[in-house]
Design a protein around this motif. Structure first.
Motif, mmCIF file in Angstrom:
data_model
loop_
_atom_site.group_PDB
_atom_site.id
_atom_site.type_symbol
_atom_site.label_atom_id
_atom_site.label_comp_id
_atom_site.label_asym_id
_atom_site.label_seq_id
_atom_site.Cartn_x
_atom_site.Cartn_y
_atom_site.Cartn_z
ATOM 1 N N TYR A 16 0.734 -1.189 0.169
ATOM 2 C CA TYR A 16 -0.378 -0.090 -0.063
ATOM 3 C C TYR A 16 0.834 1.147 -0.223
ATOM 4 C CZ TYR A 16 -3.497 -3.746 1.127
ATOM 5 O OH TYR A 16 -4.026 -4.508 1.152
ATOM 6 N N SER A 17 0.726 1.473 -1.046
ATOM 7 C CA SER A 17 1.983 2.759 -0.781
ATOM 8 C C SER A 17 0.989 4.483 -1.089
ATOM 9 C CB SER A 17 3.286 2.998 -2.551
ATOM 10 O OG SER A 17 2.693 3.220 -2.997
ATOM 11 N N GLY A 18 1.319 5.096 -0.720
ATOM 12 C CA GLY A 18 0.741 7.322 -1.190
ATOM 13 C C GLY A 18 1.389 7.722 0.227
ATOM 14 N N LYS A 19 0.652 8.761 -0.325
ATOM 15 C CA LYS A 19 1.108 10.082 1.338
ATOM 16 C C LYS A 19 0.260 10.407 2.069
ATOM 17 C CE LYS A 19 4.091 13.803 0.388
ATOM 18 N NZ LYS A 19 4.810 14.484 -1.098
ATOM 19 N N ASN A 20 0.574 10.043 3.958
ATOM 20 C CA ASN A 20 -0.229 9.945 4.811
ATOM 21 C C ASN A 20 -1.138 9.207 5.048
ATOM 22 O OD1 ASN A 20 0.790 13.176 5.048
ATOM 23 N ND2 ASN A 20 -0.704 13.831 3.572
ATOM 24 N N ILE A 21 -0.915 7.818 5.012
ATOM 25 C CA ILE A 21 -1.209 6.446 4.760
ATOM 26 C C ILE A 21 -1.278 5.628 6.132
ATOM 27 C CG2 ILE A 21 -2.469 6.581 2.658
ATOM 28 C CD1 ILE A 21 0.361 4.551 2.078
ATOM 29 N N LEU A 22 -0.521 6.464 6.910
ATOM 30 C CA LEU A 22 0.421 5.493 8.074
ATOM 31 C C LEU A 22 -1.033 5.474 8.548
ATOM 32 C CD1 LEU A 22 2.824 4.298 9.879
ATOM 33 C CD2 LEU A 22 2.877 6.647 10.579
ATOM 34 N N GLN A 23 -1.703 6.097 9.082
ATOM 35 C CA GLN A 23 -3.371 5.482 9.865
ATOM 36 C C GLN A 23 -3.644 4.420 9.717
ATOM 37 O OE1 GLN A 23 -3.454 6.511 13.177
ATOM 38 N NE2 GLN A 23 -1.862 8.021 12.427
ATOM 39 N N SER A 24 -3.518 3.905 8.703
ATOM 40 C CA SER A 24 -4.915 2.819 8.351
ATOM 41 C C SER A 24 -4.139 1.534 8.494
ATOM 42 C CB SER A 24 -3.984 2.649 5.947
ATOM 43 O OG SER A 24 -3.761 2.871 5.474
ATOM 44 N N ILE A 25 -2.431 1.865 8.878
ATOM 45 C CA ILE A 25 -2.190 -0.052 10.127
ATOM 46 C C ILE A 25 -2.838 -0.367 10.200
ATOM 47 C CG2 ILE A 25 -0.554 1.852 11.793
ATOM 48 C CD1 ILE A 25 0.802 -0.154 10.178
ATOM 49 N N GLY A 26 -3.819 0.040 11.586
ATOM 50 C CA GLY A 26 -4.467 -0.779 12.121
ATOM 51 C C GLY A 26 -5.672 -1.421 11.233
ATOM 52 N N GLY A 27 -6.455 -1.038 10.300
ATOM 53 C CA GLY A 27 -7.316 -1.644 8.991
ATOM 54 C C GLY A 27 -6.366 -2.758 9.001
ATOM 55 N N LEU A 28 -5.643 -2.429 8.439
ATOM 56 C CA LEU A 28 -4.253 -3.801 7.514
ATOM 57 C C LEU A 28 -3.829 -4.838 8.787
ATOM 58 C CD1 LEU A 28 -2.039 -1.370 5.419
ATOM 59 C CD2 LEU A 28 -4.197 -2.631 4.452
ATOM 60 N N ALA A 29 -3.875 -4.321 9.369
ATOM 61 C CA ALA A 29 -2.153 -5.527 10.609
ATOM 62 C C ALA A 29 -4.409 -6.397 11.058
ATOM 63 C CB ALA A 29 -2.176 -4.400 11.783
ATOM 64 N N ARG A 30 -5.831 -5.407 11.355
ATOM 65 C CA ARG A 30 -5.977 -6.702 11.822
ATOM 66 C C ARG A 30 -6.432 -7.484 10.959
ATOM 67 N NH1 ARG A 30 -7.254 -6.829 16.803
ATOM 68 N NH2 ARG A 30 -7.197 -8.826 16.198
ATOM 69 N N GLU A 31 -6.815 -7.034 9.291
ATOM 70 C CA GLU A 31 -7.276 -8.124 8.415
ATOM 71 C C GLU A 31 -5.979 -8.969 8.381
ATOM 72 O OE1 GLU A 31 -7.332 -5.989 4.157
ATOM 73 O OE2 GLU A 31 -9.236 -5.044 4.929
ATOM 74 N N SER A 32 -5.412 -8.499 8.674
ATOM 75 C CA SER A 32 -3.746 -10.019 8.040
ATOM 76 C C SER A 32 -3.422 -10.476 9.505
ATOM 77 C CB SER A 32 -2.457 -8.457 7.184
ATOM 78 O OG SER A 32 -2.768 -7.641 6.716
ATOM 79 N N PHE A 33 -3.618 -9.727 10.433
ATOM 80 C CA PHE A 33 -2.896 -10.392 11.077
ATOM 81 C C PHE A 33 -4.109 -11.300 12.151
ATOM 82 C CE2 PHE A 33 0.771 -7.534 11.253
ATOM 83 C CZ PHE A 33 1.177 -8.234 9.861
ATOM 84 N N ARG A 34 -4.784 -12.063 11.670
ATOM 85 C CA ARG A 34 -5.896 -12.096 12.136
ATOM 86 C C ARG A 34 -6.074 -12.955 13.398
ATOM 87 N NH1 ARG A 34 -10.502 -11.446 8.830
ATOM 88 N NH2 ARG A 34 -10.217 -11.075 6.527
ATOM 89 N N THR A 35 -4.985 -14.026 13.918
ATOM 90 C CA THR A 35 -4.668 -14.923 15.500
ATOM 91 C C THR A 35 -4.136 -13.778 16.163
ATOM 92 O OG1 THR A 35 -3.088 -15.795 14.526
ATOM 93 C CG2 THR A 35 -5.157 -17.219 13.680
ATOM 94 N N ALA A 36 -3.678 -12.967 15.759
ATOM 95 C CA ALA A 36 -3.079 -12.421 16.992
ATOM 96 C C ALA A 36 -3.351 -11.140 17.582
ATOM 97 C CB ALA A 36 -1.771 -11.165 15.851
ATOM 98 N N PHE A 37 -2.937 -11.480 18.773
ATOM 99 C CA PHE A 37 -3.109 -10.909 20.205
ATOM 100 C C PHE A 37 -2.079 -9.727 20.388
ATOM 101 C CE2 PHE A 37 -3.110 -10.761 24.708
ATOM 102 C CZ PHE A 37 -4.332 -9.812 25.006
ATOM 103 N N LYS A 38 -1.758 -10.140 20.283
ATOM 104 C CA LYS A 38 -0.108 -9.245 20.738
ATOM 105 C C LYS A 38 1.154 -8.264 19.244
ATOM 106 C CE LYS A 38 0.761 -11.152 24.606
ATOM 107 N NZ LYS A 38 1.868 -12.635 25.297
ATOM 108 N N LEU A 39 1.369 -7.493 19.173
ATOM 109 C CA LEU A 39 2.251 -7.021 18.371
ATOM 110 C C LEU A 39 3.439 -6.740 18.649
ATOM 111 C CD1 LEU A 39 0.165 -5.286 15.317
ATOM 112 C CD2 LEU A 39 0.778 -7.855 15.508
ATOM 113 N N GLY A 40 4.264 -6.943 18.292
ATOM 114 C CA GLY A 40 5.707 -6.039 18.288
ATOM 115 C C GLY A 40 6.362 -5.321 16.843
#
Ligand SMILES: NC(=O)c1ccc[n+]([C@@H]2O[C@H](COP(=O)([O-])OP(=O)(O)OC[C@H]3O[C@@H](n4cnc5c(N)ncnc54)[C@H](O)[C@@H]3O)[C@@H](O)[C@H]2O)c1
Length: 347
Positions: A16-40
């Motif tokens: 995912y590339s572009g300007k000022n898109i850092l805030q989308s990390i929450g949704g992307l992580a939720r979608e991609s790391f479905r089994t994760a409880f902890k993130l480092g």
């Protein structure tokens, strides 16, 4: 959310590339790391104070328990010592195979994070949030991960593709100018590999953000075709790198990688011209553009010195050397040249 570029590797994923898109990390992580409880979140001492708070907060809001692990900035972080420290932190924080890690930083942090992900508990998921020009256009995608050994750079590693890459070009505003210049050496490489409008627009001084997206697309296509560098395509990314690696070693790594690549591209163009596959006009244009961007022509080393050094490289077979050359702009080819012939090139 900017551009979405697909990498069709063993596991398919998006950049995912572009300007000022850092805030989308929450949704992307939720979608991609479905089994994760902890993130480092792994970051370095320069990048963490700038961006880690905001990234960690967004991830917490998305429901994760987040641990920030800060490593030293620079190549030192790609050491066995720091690698071990990060693994031990994950054990201490109770990470399981269901959890995941995110590299927030340049190529150093990305390579380290990817290698930790490839090896911790025999493999956990990870994502990259690149913060340097070089890591946006090159190291954050493609799955090459690793650390350095006392005997040399990148001698210990693994292929491990990220679950996603989030490239926010706005993060480059804090990148020191020397790092921008070095990263741009790789951008020039991609323009020569791709040719067409990308090359024309670069020489005409066009839109910098568009070039970044062009680079990511080129690399994504190459990795999709030749993920493990076995099909003769991924090697094209080494355009300019034979001389660049020699320059880096001869200067004891004081010449930044991308600056060395820019000089290496001039040599690649001139060697291509020597073999009659690139016109004199094109070779001249490449050299003129690269010098106009403030890169050096040879740093005072003769071609023979550079060639001798290149031949001592571990990737060179005894009697020949493989060079990526240009059969015209946008048409990379691999030439296998006898070592004696390489050393005697009239450059
Ligand atoms: N895996 C691959 O395919 C691949 C490809 C090319 C290079 N690499 C590796 O990448 C590494 C080099 O990466 P790099 O050039 O990104 O260097 P880097 O990660 O060391 O970053 C350069 C410097 O910039 C700082 N920095 C990073 N982002 C910043 C920001 N947004 N604002 C302010 N400061 C920032 C860092 O703290 C560091 O001091 C090397 O170890 C190389 O081996 C890997």
């Amino acid at each position: 959310m900017g551009d979405i570029i697909s990498v069709k590797a063993t596991t398919e994923y998006n950049v995912y590339s572009g300007k000022n898109i850092l805030q989308s990390i929450g949704g992307l992580a939720r979608e991609s790391f479905r089994t994760a409880f902890k993130l480092g979140v792994i970051s370095d001492g320069n990048v963490a104070p700038l961006y880690a708070d905001s990234v960690c907060q967004t991830l917490r809001t998305a429901g994760f328990t987040v641990y920030l692990i800060v490593v030293p900035s620079g190549e030192e972080a790609k050491s066995l010592k720091i690698y071990g420290d990060v693994l031990n932190k994950l054990v201490e924080y109770g990470f399981t195979r269901a959890d995941a890690i995110i590299g927030l930083g340049g190529g150093v942090v990305g390579d380290l994070t990817g290698f930790v992900a490839a090896t911790f508990l025999r493999g956990i998921a990870y994502a990259n949030v690149p913060t340097t020009l070089l890591s946006i256009v090159d190291s954050s995608l493609g799955g090459k991960t690793g650390i350095n050994l006392p005997g040399g750079k990148n001698l210990c590693g693994a292929f491990k593709q990220p679950a996603f890459v989030l490239s926010d070009y706005a993060l480059l505003k804090t990148l020191p100018p020397a790092e921008v210049k070095s990263g741009n050496g790789e951008v020039v490489k991609y323009a020569l590999l791709k040719g067409g409008d990308f090359y024309k627009n670069l020489l005409a001084g066009g839109n910098a953000d568009a070039f970044l997206t062009d680079c990511i697309k080129y690399k994504a296509d190459i990795v999709s075709e030749d993920e493990f560098e076995t099909k003769g395509k991924r090697i094209f990314l080494n355009l300019g790198h034979t001389v660049a690696h020699a320059l880096e070693k001869l200067s004891n790594f004081t010449i930044p990688h991308g600056n060395a690549v820019a000089t290496g591209l001039i040599y690649a163009a001139r060697i291509s011209e020597h073999y009659g596959i690139l016109s004199n006009a094109d070779a001249n244009a490449v050299e003129k553009y690269i010098l106009s961007q403030g890169y050096e022509k040879n740093y005072g080393y003769s071609f023979k010195t550079l060639a001798q050094n290149a031949l001592s490289d571990k990737k060179t077979s005894q009697d020949s050397i493989s060079l990526v050359l240009l059969h015209g702009i946008g048409k990379p080819v691999v030439y296998k040249i006898k070592t004696a012939e390489f050393l005697a090139l009239p450059l």
